[in-house]
Design a protein around this motif. Sequence first.
Motif, short mmCIF file in Angstrom:
data_model
loop_
_atom_site.label_atom_id
_atom_site.label_comp_id
_atom_site.label_asym_id
_atom_site.label_seq_id
_atom_site.Cartn_x
_atom_site.Cartn_y
_atom_site.Cartn_z
N ALA A 3 0.73 -1.16 0.06
CA ALA A 3 0.23 0.04 0.08
C ALA A 3 0.82 1.25 0.08
N GLY A 4 0.24 2.33 -0.39
CA GLY A 4 1.12 3.53 -0.66
C GLY A 4 0.43 4.50 -1.24
N LEU A 5 0.90 5.80 -0.86
CA LEU A 5 0.54 7.26 -1.54
C LEU A 5 1.49 7.24 -2.85
N VAL A 6 1.21 7.01 -3.82
CA VAL A 6 2.06 6.99 -5.03
C VAL A 6 1.76 8.09 -6.08
N ARG A 7 2.54 8.16 -6.95
CA ARG A 7 2.07 9.20 -8.08
C ARG A 7 2.17 8.37 -9.49
N ILE A 8 1.24 8.66 -10.35
CA ILE A 8 0.88 8.04 -11.71
C ILE A 8 0.85 9.19 -12.44
N GLY A 9 0.92 8.86 -13.57
CA GLY A 9 0.56 10.10 -15.07
C GLY A 9 2.10 10.38 -15.30
N ALA A 10 2.14 10.97 -16.58
CA ALA A 10 3.40 11.36 -17.18
C ALA A 10 3.78 12.59 -16.74
N GLY A 11 5.11 12.82 -16.48
CA GLY A 11 5.84 14.03 -16.16
C GLY A 11 5.86 14.98 -17.03
N ALA A 12 6.42 16.15 -16.95
CA ALA A 12 6.32 17.38 -17.94
C ALA A 12 7.29 17.07 -18.97
N GLU A 13 8.19 16.12 -19.04
CA GLU A 13 9.33 16.05 -20.08
C GLU A 13 8.76 15.04 -21.25
N GLY A 14 9.07 15.15 -22.40
CA GLY A 14 8.75 14.01 -23.42
C GLY A 14 7.38 14.18 -23.89
N PHE A 15 7.13 13.58 -25.00
CA PHE A 15 5.72 13.35 -25.29
C PHE A 15 4.99 12.43 -24.80
N ALA A 16 3.62 13.06 -24.42
CA ALA A 16 2.66 12.26 -23.87
C ALA A 16 1.31 12.79 -24.50
N PHE A 17 0.36 12.06 -24.47
CA PHE A 17 -1.10 12.76 -24.71
C PHE A 17 -1.38 13.40 -23.49
N ASP A 18 -2.42 14.38 -23.68
CA ASP A 18 -2.72 15.21 -22.55
C ASP A 18 -3.45 14.46 -21.45
N ASN A 19 -4.12 13.51 -21.82
CA ASN A 19 -5.00 12.55 -20.95
C ASN A 19 -3.97 11.97 -19.88
N GLU A 20 -2.81 11.89 -20.33
CA GLU A 20 -1.64 10.99 -19.17
C GLU A 20 -1.22 12.17 -18.40
N ARG A 21 -1.55 13.54 -18.43
CA ARG A 21 -1.05 14.41 -17.48
C ARG A 21 -2.12 15.16 -16.55
N PRO A 22 -2.05 15.73 -15.56
CA PRO A 22 -0.55 15.67 -14.73
C PRO A 22 -0.34 14.74 -13.96
N ARG A 23 1.10 14.48 -13.96
CA ARG A 23 1.48 13.49 -12.78
C ARG A 23 0.78 13.64 -11.48
N HIS A 24 0.12 13.03 -10.57
CA HIS A 24 -0.44 13.22 -9.50
C HIS A 24 -0.10 12.04 -8.58
N ARG A 25 -0.80 12.46 -7.40
CA ARG A 25 -0.80 11.51 -6.32
C ARG A 25 -1.91 10.57 -6.19
N THR A 26 -2.09 9.36 -5.94
CA THR A 26 -3.06 8.51 -5.75
C THR A 26 -2.82 7.24 -4.46
N TYR A 27 -3.47 7.12 -3.80
CA TYR A 27 -3.54 6.26 -2.73
C TYR A 27 -3.99 4.81 -3.20
N VAL A 28 -2.88 3.57 -3.08
CA VAL A 28 -3.21 2.40 -3.54
C VAL A 28 -3.26 1.41 -2.42
N ALA A 29 -4.24 0.73 -2.19
CA ALA A 29 -3.82 -0.45 -1.10
C ALA A 29 -3.05 -1.69 -1.68
N PRO A 30 -2.86 -2.56 -0.87
CA PRO A 30 -1.95 -3.50 -1.17
C PRO A 30 -2.68 -4.45 -2.09
N PHE A 31 -1.75 -4.94 -3.16
CA PHE A 31 -2.64 -5.71 -4.27
C PHE A 31 -1.50 -6.55 -4.70
N GLU A 32 -1.92 -7.62 -5.42
CA GLU A 32 -1.01 -8.55 -6.14
C GLU A 32 -1.70 -8.63 -7.71
#
Lengths: 389, 389, 389, 389
Positions: free
Chosen positions: D155-184
């Motif tokens: 589990a943890g407070l993680v970051r997902i999404g594309a950072g500011a550098e390099g090409f990515a579609f707009d829907n991959e941004r912004p990189r942001h925090r989200t909480y994830v429970a433990p999983f397999e």
Amino acid sequence: MVVQSMDDVSPSKWHLAHTTWFFETFVLEPFYPGYRCFNPAYAVLFNSYYNSVGDIYPRPDRGLLSRPTVAEVYDYREHVDAAVTVLMSRADQRTCGAIADVMTLGCHHEQQHQELILTDIKHVLSCNPLQPAYRANSEQVADVTASMGWARYEAGLVRIGAGAEGFAFDNERPRHRTYVAPFELAGRPVTNGEYIDFMEDGGYRQPGLWLSDGWNMIHERRCTMPLYWQLRDGVYHAHTLSGTRPVVRAEPVCHVSYYEADAFARWAEARLPTEAEWEIASEGATIGADLLETGALHPRPTRGGDTEPVAMLGNVWEWTSSPYTAYPGYKTAAGALGEYNGKFMSGQMVLRGGSCLTAATHIRSTYRNFFPPDARWQMTGLRLARDAR
Amino acid sequence: MVVQSMDDVSPSKWHLAHTTWFFETFVLEPFYPGYRCFNPAYAVLFNSYYNSVGDIYPRPDRGLLSRPTVAEVYDYREHVDAAVTVLMSRADQRTCGAIADVMTLGCHHEQQHQELILTDIKHVLSCNPLQPAYRANSEQVADVTASMGWARYEAGLVRIGAGAEGFAFDNERPRHRTYVAPFELAGRPVTNGEYIDFMEDGGYRQPGLWLSDGWNMIHERRCTMPLYWQLRDGVYHAHTLSGTRPVVRAEPVCHVSYYEADAFARWAEARLPTEAEWEIASEGATIGADLLETGALHPRPTRGGDTEPVAMLGNVWEWTSSPYTAYPGYKTAAGALGEYNGKFMSGQMVLRGGSCLTAATHIRSTYRNFFPPDARWQMTGLRLARDAR
Amino acid sequence: MVVQSMDDVSPSKWHLAHTTWFFETFVLEPFYPGYRCFNPAYAVLFNSYYNSVGDIYPRPDRGLLSRPTVAEVYDYREHVDAAVTVLMSRADQRTCGAIADVMTLGCHHEQQHQELILTDIKHVLSCNPLQPAYRANSEQVADVTASMGWARYEAGLVRIGAGAEGFAFDNERPRHRTYVAPFELAGRPVTNGEYIDFMEDGGYRQPGLWLSDGWNMIHERRCTMPLYWQLRDGVYHAHTLSGTRPVVRAEPVCHVSYYEADAFARWAEARLPTEAEWEIASEGATIGADLLETGALHPRPTRGGDTEPVAMLGNVWEWTSSPYTAYPGYKTAAGALGEYNGKFMSGQMVLRGGSCLTAATHIRSTYRNFFPPDARWQMTGLRLARDAR
Amino acid sequence: MVVQSMDDVSPSKWHLAHTTWFFETFVLEPFYPGYRCFNPAYAVLFNSYYNSVGDIYPRPDRGLLSRPTVAEVYDYREHVDAAVTVLMSRADQRTCGAIADVMTLGCHHEQQHQELILTDIKHVLSCNPLQPAYRANSEQVADVTASMGWARYEAGLVRIGAGAEGFAFDNERPRHRTYVAPFELAGRPVTNGEYIDFMEDGGYRQPGLWLSDGWNMIHERRCTMPLYWQLRDGVYHAHTLSGTRPVVRAEPVCHVSYYEADAFARWAEARLPTEAEWEIASEGATIGADLLETGALHPRPTRGGDTEPVAMLGNVWEWTSSPYTAYPGYKTAAGALGEYNGKFMSGQMVLRGGSCLTAATHIRSTYRNFFPPDARWQMTGLRLARDAR
């Protein structure tokens, strides 16, 4: 009295209001000075198809009308009945003459809707998994099939259609000449037993027996037997106005479409009669079969027709091979009542003879009923014809 | 050659393959011992509607066939043409006789599809916002409307239909008696100018002019003018096989449905002729109007018909008021070819006379074409009739 | 009580029978030894969507049931009520415990259908050109729009969802962690006046404001204003349960789809809140707005929410930007009741807060309502949110 | 290159013209002074969905375009390619900078359509009873199923999404925090063999496994196996771009809808991963599976993923349980290109990881693909996840 089970069906409440509206619109409004309309909104709600009269509430939405309630519709009817009575009692002779035609038409119109109320209730109840009966009937019908002979008619230039005297719908006129080749007509309608033979001989699976539109219809709707029939444990049952019960072989088959009637006739190495043939044969027919007044509400077995056709009037409507078109010289009435019959002269087939749901004073030899070839919810059966040499 | 723009339209590639399949199925397979089918899958793909022959690929999906390619279809055609040639050169006299009828039918069948290829291409191109032309045509048509007289015909018991000699489709037979009341027939077809008068007089907005089905159709499809017409800066234009160009008033109106033809006739205080009336009047007609061979691909103005009807053959197909039904005594052919005409005898109206897209060797006075009353993509126009006293 | 005006709507009679069926099926049948089913056919007729329980009568056909009559449905209800009373009075403590959960669920289920009965009656009456009222209401609402402030919430790892104690639907559980970025929430719902500004600024004509599915929906259904609105002589009117009357600008806007709520928010340079944001903000909310018990049956203007959000519970359901999905760790109940909520977790959006048609004992901060994004016949409005820095 | 087999499919010719139009519209028109449009009508014909740019030719009618021909489309492409080359060679550094972003987007856009061309051709050919292959492939795949382990994530407070550098579609941004429970997360995708086990265990007949919308879909469309599968003599076969051949059990299952993936996961006592879970697990993934460059055109068996997930990129697109919504703080681009992704954020589900038809330079860990939950014609499979304690 509120439910509409398909576009062709109207709620009983609607039929009541519509026939009332007919008198209000075509009798009271033109002839009753100062008549006060019961509710102006009804002019739209209960106009069936008279474009000339004004807007029309969409037919498929008749089942959405929770208002007016049944009680309000009866109030409407009472209001209009009372006004008509006043009008008739006060009218001078000249007005009476002018009103008489429309009053007569209104009564015949009402008789048509009385038959429709029954066919529509039958359809509504058939959609209900509880399969309720409209009216119980414990009568036992003897399942004895009468023999069927053929009556022969010679070729000739004949006259058909209603003459100038007496009431007839405009589509029965003018009486006119037509040429008929020699033919034979079956003495009685086709029975359930004969139709089951057709079914069990694979009638619904042989494309060569069917019109192309008919073949498409029975596949799209998955038809393998008449409307309202079902198989229960290997026995054919039919939903009737008296509930669901086993099919009686000797009874005339009913609730078949034109396409099915036509396919059956081809299978039987015969054909459907033209409406001219039917009319010639029916002239002078006495009413010996079930009409509304017998209360049977379902066609009972007929006696045999060995030397002349029996049960021409009543029992089941009989599909003819004639598309519904104007007689030569046909003229529609002036005004909105001109829409009564004429505008439906495309895409429909003529039926003759009335049914066990038709009032005896309503039917006659020249009467032309008409429905689209795929219609099945009317009391529709058939009688065979064939070319004679 | 691949696109299918509506269910009624077939890709050109499909027409080519289907007419080839017709010869393979009805000539080669029964008569050519040891004939090797080009591709057994084609039996399903290119069967139009012959249920007796086997499965049928769904008509609305003909535009999904990226295979066989156009080149493969031409190979198929070459293969079948070659085999037919071999068969004909080798056949003894007895076989030749047996083959002759089917070969003749195959050629007439092919002529029908040649006309359909043109009407279908016209429809496909009309759906394209680029509005491409099939074949450019720079000819200037003189916009001069000929006067229109009426020819009178007396009442009588007449004979119509094809006699026993020569080629005719089964639906033109047998020649038989029918009674015709006195009538008059217009000397020439209705023109675009006359039709615009109808439109501008509010023809599409007066319910009293229309059959009920027609009134519904023009509202559902929002018809306010013939198919392929559009208003550009206040000027009516028509999409033709030669591209989009201003409507010429003197030309016969075309691409109207039966419902529109019927409404126009009512507006003009006339009616459409029955097919019996049309056939009597056309007997002995000389072909003076545009047929396929003139290359016009669009009906040009006719000369006036003051004392006798002109342009009965060619120009535009003429809607009659006759539903398409069997002639008295009509028999379908045995086997699959019995499906050619007979099974379509419901829900359609008879058209007479051929059009500028019909081959001259294909049309004749007794020829019965038929289409549903809402069809507009064929080259369909009209000629007026009226009762005579 | 019989009419079904669209697939989503059920007749009042059906709602009554279905909630009765719920107690019969989930309380009486498993817990009442020897319980005798009122009518076995009802098990199919009044099963809404529980596939595990057996066959289901098709939802769109509920309006076809002329039987059982309203009186028979009340008999059914009395029968089941009586049996439940007997069961409860006789049950020992252990059984009582087992029954309690289902009884509680049955009561909450019934409260949901009480709200649906009102929204469905509203829709049925709206289809009637007579525009009847369900219940007259002569109250004059002061058309004074309260000011709208924004409340700010800091970022944080928060917990949402119902805890283990007390009644909650399974979809509100488990209570779990989620991360929320800083945001602001509007103090009160959006008003009719603000929505009219959006409309008059061309909101329905600017594609850039709309989700693609929303743009398609408003074009297909020709939406240019909320459901039940119409323009009469330039004044917006709304059909309400008390009849049709002019729109009051200060009232919260209702009967907008998710797509319209989303487009409005974009136009207002804001967005809809997520359900986590909404829930955090609503914790400890006091009920100050119209719920079912006030009898208003239509949302009245709220007071201003300048420093904290008001009217979070009651008034109008508020669309959130959250698709309806399972909370992390969500488990469905065993058996048929597992179908209550879980199987609808696709294609719907979460709404929060209840409406003026919701019972006060039914709503709470963690309550998750859900409807498809195009649904408009529920009492659905919106409240704005925006990112905070 | 002309056929459109369903609304979602576009003809190859259309894809070619549309990607060309993209460069003309977004690169040449704004940046090339005096650029002369190849054909102004193409602006409408080949605009896919950019309402801001102007009118749009209806998507379902793309298969009606017999013009422009394939040759004309190639001319169009050549014209635009040449103009872009000139523009790039002449542009000064400042313009180059401005153009670079749109040029890059145009190339990624083209890669998306390259994948769609293949999925669309596959669908077109599948509708043809001749079942033609796009490209023959005689490779024999070893049908050996690798073992499947589970990788655990805390589990943890993680970051997902594309950072500011390099090409990515707009829907991959912004990189942001989200909480994830433990999983397999499963080490490899689900195979055909495992999916057949689900089918043979009655997976398609157990309502408890299905979302309600999914249950409706499989009944309406009569789905009992993945798209393109059929049973021949008791053996499952699949239509592939190399023709129809027996299903290989070890291959990843593909052409399943979200509903089927979700039902399979429930049957397997697991669930689909959220997109956050998937992205965390895929970070640093090396591409070891089939992408477009291997030329397989169909996913081949993967090696086992016992300790860490393999084949995260390539092979099959993997359905996640995440509805496609905006990331917190998401902003659309200004102008028409803002319509690229944002307006589709309703009613669709996120897919991750690319497929054997995706270019290697196109896919990355943060890439968010999205399709409606009933879509099956894309190369869509699944990988299981489950909660960890």
